[in-house]
Write a protein that holds these residues in place. Structure first.
Motif, mmCIF file in Angstrom:
data_model
loop_
_atom_site.group_PDB
_atom_site.id
_atom_site.type_symbol
_atom_site.label_atom_id
_atom_site.label_comp_id
_atom_site.label_asym_id
_atom_site.label_seq_id
_atom_site.Cartn_x
_atom_site.Cartn_y
_atom_site.Cartn_z
ATOM 1 N N UNK A 1 1.167 23.231 2.398
ATOM 2 C CA UNK A 1 1.432 24.498 1.756
ATOM 3 C C UNK A 1 2.113 24.604 0.781
ATOM 4 N N UNK A 2 1.292 25.093 0.130
ATOM 5 C CA UNK A 2 2.500 25.598 -1.371
ATOM 6 C C UNK A 2 2.847 26.996 -1.694
ATOM 7 N N UNK A 3 2.053 27.809 -1.044
ATOM 8 C CA UNK A 3 2.944 29.430 -1.479
ATOM 9 C C UNK A 3 1.818 30.252 -0.370
ATOM 10 N N UNK A 4 2.183 31.377 -0.450
ATOM 11 C CA UNK A 4 1.692 32.798 0.525
ATOM 12 C C UNK A 4 0.011 32.587 1.253
ATOM 13 N N UNK B 1 1.010 -0.720 0.064
ATOM 14 C CA UNK B 1 -0.046 -0.421 -0.290
ATOM 15 C C UNK B 1 1.160 1.511 0.428
ATOM 16 N N UNK B 2 0.466 2.133 -0.492
ATOM 17 C CA UNK B 2 1.218 3.178 -0.775
ATOM 18 C C UNK B 2 -0.043 4.457 -0.879
ATOM 19 N N UNK B 3 1.223 5.978 -0.501
ATOM 20 C CA UNK B 3 0.305 7.123 -0.421
ATOM 21 C C UNK B 3 0.927 7.985 -0.776
ATOM 22 N N UNK B 4 1.023 8.432 -2.941
ATOM 23 C CA UNK B 4 1.988 9.611 -3.044
ATOM 24 C C UNK B 4 1.276 10.857 -2.708
ATOM 25 N N UNK B 5 2.526 12.250 -2.268
ATOM 26 C CA UNK B 5 2.163 13.318 -1.910
ATOM 27 C C UNK B 5 2.898 14.300 -2.829
ATOM 28 N N UNK B 6 2.754 15.590 -3.169
ATOM 29 C CA UNK B 6 3.396 16.300 -3.739
ATOM 30 C C UNK B 6 3.830 17.134 -2.487
ATOM 31 N N UNK B 7 4.692 17.272 -1.472
ATOM 32 C CA UNK B 7 4.659 17.681 -0.389
ATOM 33 C C UNK B 7 6.163 19.186 0.109
ATOM 34 N N UNK B 8 5.690 19.831 0.422
ATOM 35 C CA UNK B 8 7.262 20.741 -0.198
ATOM 36 C C UNK B 8 8.352 21.078 -0.089
#
Length: 401
Positions: free
Chosen positions: A316-319, A72-79
């Motif tokens: 968080x992705x931007x201000x 099992x896996x979870x993919x994220x775009x993180x920091x």
């Protein structure tokens, strides 16, 4: 403007915001005020926060019930990192970079249709079909089996440092944080008896948020907005005026949300209130008299009741933008209830309703912070969690110097 002038202006802006936060944090609660708008809107300051606060502290990325089986896996775009939270074949949880050690390709790019979660036996980079085992080690590379680094098994996906606490997977991008138990151990006095590691995630909702991450943290922790934003959902049952905060701790906060007095009388008379699912075993009698919110800094948020836990994952992705996952966890026995499906749907609808209220006010707040006439106003004593959070941010600024 020269590059040197831009760099100087950026550094000067960041320093000015930092000093404002430190100055605000020095005020006693009775004189506390909101932070300046730039702390939430300035992109340079957000980038400083990201590199110096967020990426240098523990961040929660998953609950173990989301990845219960090997593969099992979870993919994220993180920091700014593409990561995969993976349950390997030996039962261990890893947080890997998805960057192939060959040429830097994402081994499971969403652009190629790879799902954000699932189950697999191995990872195959779509660029040149380099294959990795679930333990992150390179298993094979086409036409390169005799290459020294491939043959000697010297290559593997980068693994970010991670720990599991209370059933949640945390990642430390810096590799330098103190162990989780040393930072958040005191919080176990408040949530340990819930045994959240044994609970199951039964619902989740993703949100694209047009506001700063700190806006969400502050809104989550302070009960004052029950009188406005949640005047029909929470104010009648969890009245703001009776809420109170635990004394300040270095790395966590707790705010108690007592039930309305009439509801407490019903509970004490043996008639539990606001209980829709199987209650958590081993709770104290007092746990049925309140809900509570918890922050393990900087971004781990729990909303806790006698029969459920809500967990938030912040990205968080931007201000002025972030991605948010809101989730509901229950004791596994709840699934045996005769009316489980209908009750779950009702409570998911409620979850979406009060989260929509929060999304609306947070988005409008971020817009207001961009106004040229905005000036930070005084805080209510019911906003003590914001004051405590300001003091945490000030300590982070001091420790970075």
């Amino acid at each position: 403007m020269s590059a040197a002038e831009i760099t100087f202006r950026t550094a000067s802006t960041i320093e000015s915001i930092q000093q404002s936060i430190i100055k605000q944090a020095e005020l006693p609660l009775q004189k506390a005020r909101a932070l300046p708008a730039a702390a939430y809107t300035d992109e340079d300051y957000f980038n400083w926060e990201k590199d110096t606060i967020l990426k240098r502290n523990w961040l929660s990325v998953a609950h173990i019930s989301q990845i219960p089986e090997p593969g099992d896996y979870i993919n994220l775009d993180f920091m700014d990192e593409r990561i995969s939270v993976v349950h390997d074949s030996k039962g261990k949880i890893h947080v890997y970079s998805r960057v192939c050690v060959h040429r830097g390709m994402d081994i499971m790019p969403p652009e190629f249709g790879h799902p954000a979660s699932g189950n697999c036996k191995q990872f195959r980079c779509p660029y040149h079909h380099w294959v990795y085992n679930l333990d992150g080690k390179l298993k094979g590379a086409p036409f390169m089996k005799d290459h020294e680094e491939v043959k000697n098994e010297q290559l593997q996906l980068h693994e970010f440092r991670s720990e599991i606490w209370q059933g949640f997977v945390f990642v430390d991008f810096s590799g330098e944080c103190e162990p989780l138990i040393e930072q958040f151990g005191g919080l176990e006095d408040f949530i340990g008896r819930w045994n959240i590691a044994d609970m199951e995630m039964v619902a989740e909702k993703e949100w694209d948020c047009a506001f700063n991450w700190k806006v969400l943290v502050e809104n989550f922790m302070e009960p004052y907005h029950h009188v406005g934003a949640h005047r029909t959902v929470f104010q009648p049952t969890l009245p703001a005026q009776y809420c109170w905060s635990e004394p300040e701790a270095d790395f966590f906060q707790v705010c108690h949300l007592p039930l309305a007095q009439q509801l407490q009388k019903e509970v004490k008379a043996g008639k539990p209130q606001l209980i829709d699912f199987v209650p958590i075993p081993d709770l104290n009698d007092e746990d049925y008299l309140e809900w509570s919110v918890h922050l393990a800094t900087p971004t781990f948020l729990l909303f806790v009741a006698a029969d459920r836990v809500y967990w938030y994952r912040l990205q968080p992705t931007s201000a002025g933008e972030m991605k948010l996952l809101t989730t509901l966890l229950l004791h596994p026995d709840s699934k045996r209830m005769d009316n489980y499906e209908s009750t779950l749907q009702e409570q998911v609808d409620l979850m979406i309703k009060f989260h929509l209220e929060d999304m609306e006010v947070c988005t409008a707040l971020q817009s207001g912070l961009r106004s040229a006439v905005y000036k930070p106003g005084p805080l209510s004593e019911l906003e003590e969690p914001i004051w405590q959070f300001q003091r945490y941010l000030a300590r982070q600024i001091d420790s970075s110097k």
